[in-house]
Design a protein around this motif. Structure first.
Motif, PDB file in Angstrom:
ATOM      1  N   UNK A 190     -26.368  11.300 -13.682  1.00  0.00           N
ATOM      2  CA  UNK A 190     -26.154  10.394 -12.487  1.00  0.00           C
ATOM      3  C   UNK A 190     -27.025  10.791 -11.244  1.00  0.00           C
ATOM      4  N   UNK A 191     -28.101   9.865 -11.012  1.00  0.00           N
ATOM      5  CA  UNK A 191     -28.969  10.168  -9.775  1.00  0.00           C
ATOM      6  C   UNK A 191     -28.348   9.593  -8.595  1.00  0.00           C
ATOM      7  N   UNK A 192     -28.867   9.946  -7.602  1.00  0.00           N
ATOM      8  CA  UNK A 192     -28.681   9.615  -6.181  1.00  0.00           C
ATOM      9  C   UNK A 192     -29.691   8.355  -5.608  1.00  0.00           C
ATOM     10  N   UNK A 193     -29.542   7.703  -4.869  1.00  0.00           N
ATOM     11  CA  UNK A 193     -30.291   6.455  -4.409  1.00  0.00           C
ATOM     12  C   UNK A 193     -30.591   6.641  -2.804  1.00  0.00           C
ATOM     13  N   UNK A 194     -31.754   6.622  -2.310  1.00  0.00           N
ATOM     14  CA  UNK A 194     -32.096   6.577  -0.905  1.00  0.00           C
ATOM     15  C   UNK A 194     -32.338   5.197  -0.795  1.00  0.00           C
TER      16      UNK A 194
ATOM     17  N   UNK B 188     -28.889   2.874   7.445  1.00  0.00           N
ATOM     18  CA  UNK B 188     -29.601   2.901   6.220  1.00  0.00           C
ATOM     19  C   UNK B 188     -30.607   4.081   6.212  1.00  0.00           C
ATOM     20  N   UNK B 189     -30.873   4.580   7.214  1.00  0.00           N
ATOM     21  CA  UNK B 189     -32.049   5.578   7.354  1.00  0.00           C
ATOM     22  C   UNK B 189     -31.887   7.048   6.745  1.00  0.00           C
ATOM     23  N   UNK B 190     -30.393   7.563   6.937  1.00  0.00           N
ATOM     24  CA  UNK B 190     -30.226   8.836   6.331  1.00  0.00           C
ATOM     25  C   UNK B 190     -29.174   8.667   5.170  1.00  0.00           C
ATOM     26  N   UNK B 191     -29.061   7.306   4.662  1.00  0.00           N
ATOM     27  CA  UNK B 191     -28.126   7.182   3.628  1.00  0.00           C
ATOM     28  C   UNK B 191     -28.432   7.608   2.256  1.00  0.00           C
ATOM     29  N   UNK B 192     -27.718   8.155   1.522  1.00  0.00           N
ATOM     30  CA  UNK B 192     -27.856   8.539   0.127  1.00  0.00           C
ATOM     31  C   UNK B 192     -26.562   8.682  -0.597  1.00  0.00           C
ATOM     32  N   UNK B 193     -26.301   7.883  -1.572  1.00  0.00           N
ATOM     33  CA  UNK B 193     -25.363   7.403  -2.277  1.00  0.00           C
ATOM     34  C   UNK B 193     -25.783   7.761  -3.842  1.00  0.00           C
TER      35      UNK B 193
ATOM     36  N   UNK C 228     -19.089  21.627 -17.634  1.00  0.00           N
ATOM     37  CA  UNK C 228     -19.274  21.460 -16.249  1.00  0.00           C
ATOM     38  C   UNK C 228     -18.591  20.256 -15.475  1.00  0.00           C
ATOM     39  N   UNK C 229     -17.946  19.978 -14.317  1.00  0.00           N
ATOM     40  CA  UNK C 229     -17.683  18.979 -13.980  1.00  0.00           C
ATOM     41  C   UNK C 229     -18.614  17.936 -13.585  1.00  0.00           C
ATOM     42  N   UNK C 230     -18.688  16.595 -14.011  1.00  0.00           N
ATOM     43  CA  UNK C 230     -19.690  16.024 -13.843  1.00  0.00           C
ATOM     44  C   UNK C 230     -19.976  15.501 -12.291  1.00  0.00           C
ATOM     45  N   UNK C 231     -20.766  14.380 -11.954  1.00  0.00           N
ATOM     46  CA  UNK C 231     -21.206  13.828 -10.725  1.00  0.00           C
ATOM     47  C   UNK C 231     -21.824  15.300  -9.833  1.00  0.00           C
ATOM     48  N   UNK C 232     -22.431  16.054 -10.535  1.00  0.00           N
ATOM     49  CA  UNK C 232     -22.930  17.004  -9.779  1.00  0.00           C
ATOM     50  C   UNK C 232     -24.072  16.760  -8.583  1.00  0.00           C
TER      51      UNK C 232
ATOM     52  N   UNK D 138     -25.146  13.734  -1.329  1.00  0.00           N
ATOM     53  CA  UNK D 138     -24.838  12.375  -0.663  1.00  0.00           C
ATOM     54  C   UNK D 138     -24.831  12.756   0.683  1.00  0.00           C
ATOM     55  N   UNK D 139     -25.207  11.623   1.468  1.00  0.00           N
ATOM     56  CA  UNK D 139     -25.028  11.432   2.994  1.00  0.00           C
ATOM     57  C   UNK D 139     -24.665  10.232   3.312  1.00  0.00           C
ATOM     58  N   UNK D 140     -23.667  10.275   4.019  1.00  0.00           N
ATOM     59  CA  UNK D 140     -23.147   8.760   4.479  1.00  0.00           C
ATOM     60  C   UNK D 140     -24.008   7.994   5.367  1.00  0.00           C
ATOM     61  N   UNK D 141     -24.820   8.601   6.279  1.00  0.00           N
ATOM     62  CA  UNK D 141     -25.671   7.828   7.045  1.00  0.00           C
ATOM     63  C   UNK D 141     -25.328   7.205   8.305  1.00  0.00           C
ATOM     64  N   UNK D 142     -23.982   7.005   8.480  1.00  0.00           N
ATOM     65  CA  UNK D 142     -23.378   6.569   9.655  1.00  0.00           C
ATOM     66  C   UNK D 142     -21.742   6.953   9.903  1.00  0.00           C
ATOM     67  N   UNK D 143     -21.132   6.848  11.050  1.00  0.00           N
ATOM     68  CA  UNK D 143     -19.874   7.431  11.271  1.00  0.00           C
ATOM     69  C   UNK D 143     -18.940   5.956  10.475  1.00  0.00           C
ATOM     70  N   UNK D 144     -19.266   4.979  10.383  1.00  0.00           N
ATOM     71  CA  UNK D 144     -18.436   4.118   9.606  1.00  0.00           C
ATOM     72  C   UNK D 144     -17.835   4.446   8.518  1.00  0.00           C
ATOM     73  N   UNK D 145     -18.754   5.221   7.588  1.00  0.00           N
ATOM     74  CA  UNK D 145     -18.198   5.484   6.377  1.00  0.00           C
ATOM     75  C   UNK D 145     -17.187   6.586   6.382  1.00  0.00           C
ATOM     76  N   UNK D 146     -17.359   7.200   7.520  1.00  0.00           N
ATOM     77  CA  UNK D 146     -16.080   8.361   7.598  1.00  0.00           C
ATOM     78  C   UNK D 146     -14.793   7.324   7.941  1.00  0.00           C
TER      79      UNK D 146
END
Length: 289
Positions: free
Chosen positions: A1-5, A13-18, A209-213, A218-226
């Motif tokens: 499973x990959x990550x998306x910038x 969106x600037x620092x968001x990685x999911x 090995x546990x998946x989703x390595x 990942x980086x939330x990118x903003x305080x709202x996601x917390x």
């Protein structure tokens, strides 16, 4: 499973990685034709979920006992089978699903005897694959068996500490332990923390090995996601007043003295583990600091 910038079209969106979580996948069927197969479900299995009440950091009296918690999206608990005691009964992986209560993905199993269960999804586990548990199971990815039956050097996860207790170690995304050797009634296991310890050979573990390595990238990118996850803003002790925190106060920007908690307990270097703890005799090498 990959990550998306994301392109920096907004400050969030600037620092968001999911992580990319595809609900469909292209597969080749028995006739050699390409078809789209649903690999994940839109909703969890109804018989395996229970409601989860959010406390917001309050105790039974309604008083705030844990700070910096509150709000967040409503969640439902998925009942994960950490014991895997349905021995000798093959189970087909029906879906790989998202679980808001953990960093790893979960897999829905349909047992041949009609039972359904969730398990932690390891790397390489695919929809349609068959997994088995029990002492006679093959040491393959997704299979759960006693440590006595797992070859030395195998990467494992979801390890029991006591026989029949259920998995308690190496359960988060991307983690794994390694079975390094055996001594008498014990297996020597190197844990994700770097600790080497003894575990009874009758305890179970799952191969792989546990998946989703990519979760660590990942980086939330903003305080709202917390805030969506139920985490409120956390303010540091050095910016408080002396009445509020041992590290507070001072003219201008002070360092705050020795790092310590709100109750005065030293935060760096103070050993809090009990010297009489019964499990100390099973630890061969302490975790790396």
């Amino acid at each position: 499973m990959a990550v998306k910038k994301f392109k920096p079209t907004t400050p969030g969106q600037r620092h968001k990685i999911i992580g990319v979580f595809k609900r469909e996948e292209q597969v080749i069927n028995k006739d050699g034709q390409q078809e789209v197969r649903k690999s994940t479900a839109n909703a969890p299995e109804k018989s395996l979920i229970v409601g989860k009440r959010s406390t917001g950091g309050r105790n039974s009296s309604g008083h705030l006992s844990t700070r910096y918690r509150g709000g967040g999206h409503k969640r439902k608990l998925r009942l994960i089978d950490f014991k895997r005691t349905n021995d000798g009964v093959p189970a087909v992986v029906k879906t790989i699903e998202y679980d808001p209560n953990r960093s790893a993905r979960i897999a829905l199993l349909y047992y041949s005897d009609g039972q359904k269960a969730y398990m932690i999804a390891p790397n390489g586990l695919e929809v349609g694959q068959t997994v088995v548990s029990g002492p006679d199971a093959a040491p393959e990815v997704g299979n759960s068996l006693p440590l006595a039956k797992i070859p030395v050097g195998t990467l494992i996860h979801c390890i029991e500490l006591r026989p029949g207790q259920g998995a308690s170690m190496a359960r988060s995304a991307g983690t794994f332990a390694q079975l390094t050797s055996r001594e008498g009634d014990y297996a020597i296991i190197k844990l994700p923390s770097g600790e080497t310890r003894k575990v009874l050979l009758s305890c179970r573990a799952t191969v792989g090995v546990v998946g989703n390595s990519e979760h660590s990238l990942e980086s939330s990118g903003k305080a709202g996601r917390s805030r969506w996850q139920g985490r409120r803003p956390h303010n540091r002790g050095v910016v408080m007043n002396p009445v509020d925190h041992p590290m507070g106060g001072g003219e201008g920007r002070q360092s705050g003295g020795h790092p310590r908690s709100r109750t005065g307990l030293y935060a760096k270097g103070l050993k809090t583990r009990s010297p009489k703890k019964h499990s100390s005799k099973y630890i061969i090498e302490r975790r790396k600091k």
